[in-house]
Enzyme design. Structure first.
Site, PDB file in Angstrom:
ATOM      1  CG  HIS A 171     -29.992  12.946 -29.905  1.00 45.47           C
ATOM      2  ND1 HIS A 171     -28.421  12.806 -29.552  1.00 45.47           N
ATOM      3  CD2 HIS A 171     -29.894  12.323 -31.177  1.00 45.47           C
ATOM      4  CE1 HIS A 171     -27.966  12.678 -30.442  1.00 45.47           C
ATOM      5  NE2 HIS A 171     -28.395  12.127 -31.236  1.00 45.47           N
ATOM      6  CG  ASN A 176     -23.333  13.447 -30.129  1.00 46.51           C
ATOM      7  OD1 ASN A 176     -24.485  13.246 -29.423  1.00 46.51           O
ATOM      8  ND2 ASN A 176     -23.302  13.079 -31.568  1.00 46.51           N
ATOM      9  CD  GLU A 215     -30.496   7.961 -21.303  1.00 48.45           C
ATOM     10  OE1 GLU A 215     -30.206   7.174 -20.732  1.00 48.45           O
ATOM     11  OE2 GLU A 215     -29.593   8.704 -21.676  1.00 48.45           O
ATOM     12  CB  VAL A 264     -44.916   8.968 -25.186  1.00 49.29           C
ATOM     13  CG1 VAL A 264     -43.491   8.862 -25.540  1.00 49.29           C
ATOM     14  CG2 VAL A 264     -45.327  10.315 -24.282  1.00 49.29           C
ATOM     15  CD  GLU A 274     -42.733   4.864 -36.506  1.00 46.86           C
ATOM     16  OE1 GLU A 274     -42.090   3.815 -37.073  1.00 46.86           O
ATOM     17  OE2 GLU A 274     -44.085   4.650 -36.096  1.00 46.86           O
ATOM     18  N   PRO A 275     -39.712   3.285 -34.834  1.00 50.38           N
ATOM     19  CG  PRO A 275     -39.682   0.808 -34.666  1.00 50.38           C
ATOM     20  CD  PRO A 275     -40.695   1.888 -34.539  1.00 50.38           C
ATOM     21  NE  ARG A 276     -42.749   3.710 -39.931  1.00 51.88           N
ATOM     22  CZ  ARG A 276     -43.984   3.925 -40.227  1.00 51.88           C
ATOM     23  NH1 ARG A 276     -44.515   3.791 -41.584  1.00 51.88           N
ATOM     24  NH2 ARG A 276     -45.036   4.164 -39.325  1.00 51.88           N
ATOM     25  NE  ARG A 288     -33.413   1.498 -38.130  1.00 56.22           N
ATOM     26  CZ  ARG A 288     -34.260   1.277 -39.200  1.00 56.22           C
ATOM     27  NH1 ARG A 288     -35.370   1.598 -38.811  1.00 56.22           N
ATOM     28  NH2 ARG A 288     -33.892   0.500 -40.113  1.00 56.22           N
ATOM     29  CD  GLU A 289     -28.319   9.188 -36.959  1.00 54.09           C
ATOM     30  OE1 GLU A 289     -28.975   9.446 -37.772  1.00 54.09           O
ATOM     31  OE2 GLU A 289     -27.969  10.145 -36.396  1.00 54.09           O
ATOM     32  CD  GLN A 290     -26.657   7.550 -42.921  1.00 59.42           C
ATOM     33  OE1 GLN A 290     -26.643   8.702 -42.546  1.00 59.42           O
ATOM     34  NE2 GLN A 290     -25.934   7.071 -43.790  1.00 59.42           N
TER      35      GLN A 290
END
Length: 482
Positions: A12, A18, A71, A97, A100-102, A104-106
């Site tokens: 992203h 960040n 986004e 499109v 996919e929840p798998r 996702r970020e740690q």
């Protein structure tokens, strides 16, 4: 189409987290949005993706459900399908499109603590290892690896479909991109921890080889070890130009202590060790200081040899003084060490032989005698155990019963058939069809000889009725299974 010719992983764009890490203290991680620079990076990624695709390519997107990745996907699609400055060969309606929840970020654990605590946690993770370190209330990279493994299996099942897209795009996060490559290419844990993070909106391109069908990674991944070598080479070059050759200074760095209680331990104020365990530990410490192994010269001694001499009872706390389990007999440990009785199905026991014999003498015994058949199996197992009889009485009763069965009488009466004498003086049986019943093993009685003398017909009928009664009893619940 089958398997896609390209698999592209995109991190992203720049997010508010960040730019300012303290925002995670008030905003959930999945709601952190892109900055203006992040939107610009996403739109630029769409233009670069458009330049590297073929006009006949079909696309399928998988994106993390976090706001910053969704986004980023919108920014990529905006410029990818834009007709400015020229018409685009890709139509938004023809693209698939999926969230996919798998991907996702740690998970870093809900709302994050203060910056000082987060910095301490990052240093602790660096010392422990990035892959296995689990964030408090969150997960480790190993947990994320499990999620990616399941997602890869789903992808391979979809690759078997004929209408699958020719280009697969995964919009995810920096760590998840590295975990995805680790799973796909079987990276080691050490190599994963040496990898540096991926830049914002950087493409990781996996291209399928036409001959082997395998996906070849087109990027050269950046590592921390490579960065250290580059910096060391630059520094050595600068020193060589200056003509300086300083000797390397080796300064020992004391290791940081993360486990235990770095700020002082107060657990002993809330915990009290049992008295018998404390005494045993003190005995062990005293033996270790004296240079002796446990139990004297025997290094393989048991726990009994490590106990102090004397008579000892189990200690109970004040709260369980009314516990019936606290009523235990006093055991002479010194005597028990001399006569230790081991059980084949349990740990060694420290009860002496005298205590065990005394316990057995006070325990009421039940007769274990059971009626057995002639084959010592289950032929006579239908009878219930006569526990009210002693063994000698039971054997005597069994012997008498076996003798009656052998003689052909199951109820104790003499079995004699009615006989008459004909004119020749020969005995002829009036009821020749009436014979003694066989025993439960099917053996014929020993007196079934037709030449044997029999009683009157009345006696035979009475014996027949008695045998029928005995037969019904044998077939009842108290009788044999036969």
């Amino acid at each position: 189409m089958g398997r896609p010719r390209l698999i592209i992983l995109i991190r992203h764009g720049q997010s508010e987290g960040n730019k300012n890490r303290e925002i995670h203290q008030t905003v959930p991680d999945h709601r952190v949005k892109l900055t203006s620079d992040g939107w610009a990076q996403a739109r630029d990624a769409g233009r670069r993706l458009r330049a590297m695709l073929r006009p006949d390519d079909t696309l399928q997107f998988y994106t993390s459900p976090y706001r910053r990745t969704r986004e980023t996907t919108e920014g990529i699609l905006e410029t990818l399908t834009s007709n400015d400055p020229e018409p685009s060969p890709f139509d938004r309606s023809n693209m698939k499109v999926y969230e996919e929840p798998r991907l996702r970020e740690q998970d870093f654990g809900n709302f994050q603590p203060c910056s000082a605590e987060m910095e301490r946690m990052w240093q602790e993770r660096a010392d422990y290892g990035h892959f296995f370190y689990r964030i408090p209330n969150g997960e480790s990279a190993a947990d994320a690896y499990d999620r990616v493994s399941g997602f890869n299996e789903s992808l391979w099942r979809q690759f078997g479909e004929d209408d699958f897209a020719s280009v697969l795009v995964l919009v995810t996060h920096g760590l998840m991109s590295r975990v995805f490559l680790m799973k796909w290419y079987h990276f080691s844990v050490e190599y994963f921890e040496d990898l540096r993070n991926v830049n914002h909106c950087e493409f990781l391109i996996m291209e399928k080889n036409k001959d082997s069908g395998k996906y070849i990674l087109q990027n050269k991944l950046r590592t921390w070890s490579g960065l250290r070598r580059e910096r060391a080479a630059i520094k050595a070059k600068e020193e060589k130009e200056k003509g300086e050759y300083p000797k390397p200074e080796v300064s020992p760095v004391p290791p940081r202590k993360w486990g235990g209680c770095p700020e002082g331990c107060a657990h002993s104020q809330q915990f009290r060790i049992r008295g018998d365990l404390l005494e045993l530990r003190q005995h062990d410490e005293a033996s270790a200081k004296a240079g002796l192994s446990y139990g004297g010269t025997n290094g393989n001694s048991t726990v009994a040899s490590r106990r102090t001499a004397g008579r000892r009872t189990l200690n109970n706390s004040d709260d369980d003084s009314d516990d019936p389990r606290g009523m235990v007999p006093t055991i002479d440990v010194t005597k028990a060490r001399e006569e230790v009785i081991s059980s084949p199905d349990g740990p060694p026991s420290f009860i002496s032989m005298e205590d065990r014999i005394r316990h057995n003498s006070n325990t009421p015994k039940k007769s274990s005698y059971l009626h057995l058949g002639r084959d010592f199996g289950g032929t006579y197992s239908g009878h219930a155990s006569e526990e009210d009889l002693s063994e000698s009485d039971a054997r005597e009763r069994l012997a008498k019963r076996a003798a009656r069965v052998k003689m052909g009488d199951r109820n104790g009466t003499a079995l004699k058939g009615s006989m008459t004498v004909n004119g020749n003086g020969n005995g002829v049986g009036k009821h020749t069809s009436r014979h003694a019943h066989a025993n439960r093993l099917g053996d014929a009685p020993s007196h079934s000889d037709p030449d044997q003398d029999h009683g009157s017909d009345d006696g035979s009928c009475e014996a027949e009725e008695d045998m029928d009664k005995a037969e019904k009893e044998e077939r009842s619940v108290r009788g044999s299974v036969y």
